[in-house]
Design an enzyme around this catalytic site. Structure first.
Site, mmCIF file in Angstrom:
data_model
loop_
_atom_site.group_PDB
_atom_site.id
_atom_site.type_symbol
_atom_site.label_atom_id
_atom_site.label_comp_id
_atom_site.label_asym_id
_atom_site.label_seq_id
_atom_site.Cartn_x
_atom_site.Cartn_y
_atom_site.Cartn_z
ATOM 1 N N ASN A 454 0.814 -1.209 0.000
ATOM 2 C CA ASN A 454 0.000 0.000 0.000
ATOM 3 C C ASN A 454 0.847 1.258 0.000
ATOM 4 O O ASN A 454 0.432 2.303 -0.520
ATOM 5 C CB ASN A 454 -0.921 -0.004 1.216
ATOM 6 C CG ASN A 454 -1.917 -1.138 1.188
ATOM 7 O OD1 ASN A 454 -2.046 -1.844 0.190
ATOM 8 N ND2 ASN A 454 -2.616 -1.336 2.282
ATOM 9 N N ASN A 554 -0.076 -1.727 -7.196
ATOM 10 C CA ASN A 554 -0.367 -2.612 -6.078
ATOM 11 C C ASN A 554 -1.815 -2.461 -5.628
ATOM 12 O O ASN A 554 -2.249 -1.366 -5.252
ATOM 13 C CB ASN A 554 0.547 -2.277 -4.890
ATOM 14 C CG ASN A 554 0.221 -3.114 -3.675
ATOM 15 O OD1 ASN A 554 0.619 -4.273 -3.584
ATOM 16 N ND2 ASN A 554 -0.521 -2.546 -2.724
ATOM 17 N N GLU A 555 -2.576 -3.535 -5.687
ATOM 18 C CA GLU A 555 -3.930 -3.629 -5.121
ATOM 19 C C GLU A 555 -4.811 -2.409 -5.437
ATOM 20 O O GLU A 555 -5.570 -1.947 -4.593
ATOM 21 C CB GLU A 555 -3.848 -3.842 -3.611
ATOM 22 C CG GLU A 555 -3.264 -5.184 -3.232
ATOM 23 C CD GLU A 555 -3.280 -5.460 -1.736
ATOM 24 O OE1 GLU A 555 -3.857 -4.645 -0.969
ATOM 25 O OE2 GLU A 555 -2.725 -6.482 -1.317
ATOM 26 N N TYR A 623 -3.861 -13.476 1.975
ATOM 27 C CA TYR A 623 -3.526 -13.470 3.396
ATOM 28 C C TYR A 623 -4.515 -14.361 4.129
ATOM 29 O O TYR A 623 -5.720 -14.122 4.095
ATOM 30 C CB TYR A 623 -3.575 -12.054 3.973
ATOM 31 C CG TYR A 623 -2.450 -11.177 3.485
ATOM 32 C CD1 TYR A 623 -1.206 -11.213 4.101
ATOM 33 C CD2 TYR A 623 -2.623 -10.333 2.382
ATOM 34 C CE1 TYR A 623 -0.162 -10.428 3.643
ATOM 35 C CE2 TYR A 623 -1.587 -9.544 1.919
ATOM 36 C CZ TYR A 623 -0.356 -9.586 2.553
ATOM 37 O OH TYR A 623 0.680 -8.809 2.102
ATOM 38 N N GLU A 672 2.285 -11.447 -2.925
ATOM 39 C CA GLU A 672 2.072 -11.202 -1.496
ATOM 40 C C GLU A 672 1.283 -12.384 -0.949
ATOM 41 O O GLU A 672 0.188 -12.664 -1.428
ATOM 42 C CB GLU A 672 1.299 -9.906 -1.217
ATOM 43 C CG GLU A 672 2.109 -8.630 -1.356
ATOM 44 C CD GLU A 672 1.352 -7.400 -0.865
ATOM 45 O OE1 GLU A 672 0.599 -7.517 0.137
ATOM 46 O OE2 GLU A 672 1.508 -6.331 -1.483
ATOM 47 N N GLN A 719 5.833 -10.400 5.174
ATOM 48 C CA GLN A 719 7.038 -9.722 4.739
ATOM 49 C C GLN A 719 8.246 -10.406 5.365
ATOM 50 O O GLN A 719 8.111 -11.358 6.124
ATOM 51 C CB GLN A 719 6.986 -8.253 5.148
ATOM 52 C CG GLN A 719 5.857 -7.505 4.470
ATOM 53 C CD GLN A 719 5.897 -6.017 4.780
ATOM 54 O OE1 GLN A 719 6.915 -5.424 5.086
ATOM 55 N NE2 GLN A 719 4.717 -5.425 4.722
#
Length: 857
Positions: A454, A554-555, A623, A672, A719
């Site tokens: 983000n 990203n996203e 996630y 991710e 991460q």
């Protein structure tokens, strides 16, 4: 010790069958067991009678929901209600229609017809499997814009407390649903109205046997509001026990067919990592700086001291703004007599270790001098001039402490301004923690993604180059924290070179522009004859960095993302970004911002036809949500079975890629992924350590990617440090998590040629095995996971085309599923290493990961 036998993974005789069908409306079904012995034939119920047929049972914990049978269907009606009739972690008030589940394997199917479902209703209906209190899986039609982000209905698979495990769009009001149980493995399929064949959509595992099965209809609402009334019809409900094949020694063997070329190539890049300017991942993690707010950004306290600092002694403290050294302000100190200054506490120090201190200060009156103190060590710094001046000193800590204190003291008279300060261990490697770098080298990361995440959607790379102390601090709106701008492009490249890894840079597609992205490429890869290449050289780096792996956003599909737009708009911008970047360097490999499957309003199907041809990968993020508040067994099972969900989502995404751009079906970049525990994104992530289950989760994801190795060729765990990190890093110590150990076992060995592995039915869902022939053709790497909570499992490896002579074994295991590594006991979970003699027969301990490195020489 318990063992998983050849007859049944749960050691229940085949002759004992228990039959169940459950309609769990919103939730938890009653536990009315109805055991049967002997062979059961199951049933096919078309509801031709008006009475509820045996063995189905109705249970209504609270008044309101009712059922009726008419016109060949069972109709379930839920009225309007405060909060709804739900089954979730905090709610158990749903009615249910159920039967007992057969022991062993079975198939269950039903036709679900949505009769009355208002557009604003939040509901979920479908086939359900109940394992225990608080543990139900539900597969079927779902509607809630609040949780899907789109209008209309979807088909959802969810587990209580976890939310969506898989989803796809739904058209019409009728759908046929099917659940197949084989061993511990569950497969979920559907057949839309008018279709002749079943489509397998999702799969997962359960380490415990289902107690009840059936159909659930649940309703819910937000903030204690009233749920909408819904009515759902169930037609042709069927439950069929499936007899297991007779067990023999051969039936229990795991067949591995080894060939030189294998099935396809497994790319080493699937073991990549990700770092972001978030919490203590980079600052107070990878980066060696020990001070917070070293550039004096932010608010000023009533005492006149800028945030994260505290006053020492008595003086006139204030924030200054005229000609700041960096950013928009500095710390001003006007002496009134005795020495005074500023300090920070809570700094970890190591006895006899040296620390480099840098202070940039000025004294307009030239009547003051400075001293620096670190713990008990103190040194004279010097007398600042009228203009900004840099001072460098080195201090040695006298003790080990987690609560060290750093002070800058001014003595004399007049005014002293502090513009920038730094404290770093003297043994840092180009600004990075030596101990962290040396630890990470053990897992040989093939690539590292940066700077987000983000964070990147509001990041201007141009502010992160040049002299570090002069770079302005910036307020990071993504994570609502001050960013000191110490680690930028040049530092990231230094980091990658220290690890001998490939840099993967994601550009700002949120608030950034194609020109900004193209100039970033030129800064990294351009010759000194280009404007940005010359700027890089002026910053001390004349040789091009040759960064070839880049992401175009990203996203952007998420409404939390700065610059969030629709799929169509982002597709057009992604094309502009790609064309601008490729015009600078046509060698680039570009990653398109995607989603898993057809989530977020079928984002992938909209973006791929427009931007797919300009990109080399489609990004997918995942996630696994988990909570330390859950019972240990439920938490463990939820985490270690999640790789099934991962594999299914990746397969679904790959199908969409082939559907939308068949002429160029690009692979997935799974860039991710991780388990996200509650509280893990706090600024201080060092208290809650991940349990043993993380090792099995990560090994399971490796297995999934290996099986998809020709189409999933890039991945990045999120991460590397502290924030969901593989490593937990304090100021003075580095702690390996179970997940780090999994990387240590797999990353150096499991790439090359994937081999064919055939698992017997009895092991499905409980044991997972892959085999890879590394580039050294005389070796074979075999990964074996036993997910069981409490059962050791014997396996026999039947190898063809390979004759092992030597064995190197690595294993992660612990006495309890709750085991974890802590600061006080850092090796509670470690890698067991042995060199046993070759045998085809291996016993896998409960909750373990085993790697066999086999050699023919």
């Amino acid at each position: 010790m318990k063992r998983c036998g050849y007859v049944s993974l749960v050691q229940i005789p085949l002759q004992a069958r228990v039959l169940v069908v459950a309609v769990v409306i919103g939730g938890v079904v009653a536990m009315a067991a109805h055991a049967q012995t002997g062979s059961t034939t199951g049933f096919v119920e078309k509801f031709s009678s008006t009475k509820l047929p045996s063995p189905l049972r109705w249970h209504a914990p609270v008044p309101g929901p009712v059922y009726r049978i008419s016109n060949g269907a069972l109709h379930i009606e839920l009225p309007e209600s405060v909060g709804g009739f739900d089954v979730w972690t905090e709610s158990d008030n749903a009615p249910s229609l159920f039967a007992e589940a057969p022991v062993g394997d079975w198939d269950m199917s039903a036709r679900i017809r949505l009769e009355h479902v208002p557009a604003e209703a939040e509901f979920h209906a479908g086939l359900a499997e109940r394992f225990s209190d608080g543990h139900t899986m539900l597969w079927g039609p779902y509607q809630s814009r609040r949780f899907t982000g789109v209008d209309g209905r979807q088909i959802w698979l969810e587990r209580t407390g976890e939310g969506r495990m898989d989803a796809l769009s739904m058209s019409g009001d009728v759908v046929d649903l099917r659940v197949e149980k084989r061993g511990a493995h569950y497969t979920f399929a559907l057949r839309r109205e008018g279709e002749a064949s079943w489509s397998e959509v999702a799969a997962t595992s359960s380490l415990s046997e289902a107690k009840q099965v059936g159909v659930v209809v649940k309703t819910f609402s937000s903030d204690g509001g009233r749920s909408q009334p819904v009515s759902v019809a169930v037609e042709e409900l069927a439950l069929t026990p499936v007899e297991e094949a007779s067990a023999s020694a051969n039936d229990g063997s795991v067949r591995i067919d080894v060939t030189r070329d294998g099935l396809f190539k497994v790319d080493r890049n699937i073991y990549g990592h990700f770092i972001e300017h978030l919490g203590k991942c980079i600052h107070r993690g990878l980066w060696a700086e020990l001070l917070n707010n070293r550039k004096f950004a932010g608010s000023t306290s009533a005492k006149g001291v800028i945030e994260r600092w505290e006053p020492v002694g008595t003086a006139d403290f204030s924030d200054g703004h005229d000609d700041p050294y960096t950013g928009g302000q500095y710390q001003r100190i006007v002496l009134t007599g005795a020495p005074a200054g500023i300090a920070q506490a809570g700094i970890g120090l190591i006895a006899d270790k040296s620390y480099d201190v840098r202070i940039i200060a000025r004294a307009p009156d030239q009547k003051a001098s400075l001293r620096a103190r670190l713990g008990a060590a103190e040194v004279e710094v010097g007398a600042p001039r009228v203009t900004w001046q840099e001072f460098k000193v080195t201090l040695k800590s006298a003790q080990n402490t987690a609560q060290g204190r750093f002070e800058i003291l001014a003595s004399g008279s007049g005014r002293v301004d502090i513009g920038c300060v730094s404290v770093m261990p003297s043994d840092n490697l180009q600004g990075f923690r030596r101990d962290v770098i040396e630890t990470v080298r053990a897992i040989k990361p093939p690539n590292v993604r940066w700077p987000g995440g983000n964070f990147v959607s509001g990041y201007d790379w141009r502010e992160g180059i040049g002299p570090r102390d002069r770079r302005p601090p910036r307020w990071d709106r993504a994570w609502r924290a001050w960013e000191m701008n110490d680690v930028g492009t040049d530092e990231f490249i230094d980091f990658c070179r220290l690890l001998d890894t490939q840099p993967y840079i994601c550009v700002n597609a949120g608030e950034g522009t194609p020109r900004q992205a193209a100039e970033w490429v030129e800064y990294c890869n351009g010759s000194t004859n280009t404007a940005m290449g010359a700027l890089r050289a002026a910053n001390g780096h004349p040789q091009p960095y040759d960064v070839l792996l880049w992401g175009t956003g990203n996203e952007i599909w998420g409404d939390w993302q700065l610059g969030h737009v629709s799929a169509v708009i982002h597709a057009l911008k992604a094309v502009e970004l790609a064309r601008a970047m490729l015009a600078v360097d046509p060698r680039l490999k570009l990653v398109l911002c995607g989603v898993d499957g057809d989530s977020y309003g079928d984002w992938n199907r909209q973006i791929l036809p427009v931007a797919g041809q300009y990109h080399d990968y489609l990004a997918v993020h995942y996630y696994k949500r988990a909570s330390f508040a859950d019972p240990p067994a439920l938490l463990y099972e939820s985490v270690v079975t999640a790789p099934d969900d991962v594999e299914q989502r990746l397969r679904h995404t790959l199908e969409i890629i082939r559907e939308k751009i068949p002429q160029r079906p690009i692979p997935v970049a799974f860039d991710e992924w991780n388990v996200s525990y509650a509280r893990a994104l706090q600024q201080n992530p060092l208290t809650d350590q991940p349990p043993l289950a993380d090792a099995l989760f990560e090994a399971g994801v490796f297995h999934a990617m290996i099986r998809l190795g020709d189409r999933v060729t890039l991945a990045n765990l999120a991460q590397l440090v502290n924030v969901l990190g593989l490593l937990r890093v304090s100021d003075t110590e580095v702690l390996k998590t179970p997940g780090f150990l999994a990387f240590e076992m797999y990353a150096p060995h499991f790439y090359g040629q994937a081999q064919s592995v055939t698992l017997p039915e009895r092991l499905r869902g409980l044991v997972d095995i892959v085999a890879v022939r590394p580039e050294n053709a005389g070796t074979l790497a075999v990964g074996l996971i036993n997910r069981s909570l409490d059962r050791a499992c014997p396996v026999t490896l039947a190898l063809s085309g390979f004759k092992p002579q030597r064995v190197s074994l690595m294993r992660i295991n612990a006495s309890s599923i709750e085991a974890t590594n802590t600061w006080k006991n850092p090796d509670a979970i470690r890698i067991l290493r042995e060199n046993p003699k070759w045998t085809p027969h291996w016993e896998l301990p409960a909750h373990s990961v085993t790697v066999l490195l086999l050699s023919e020489r």
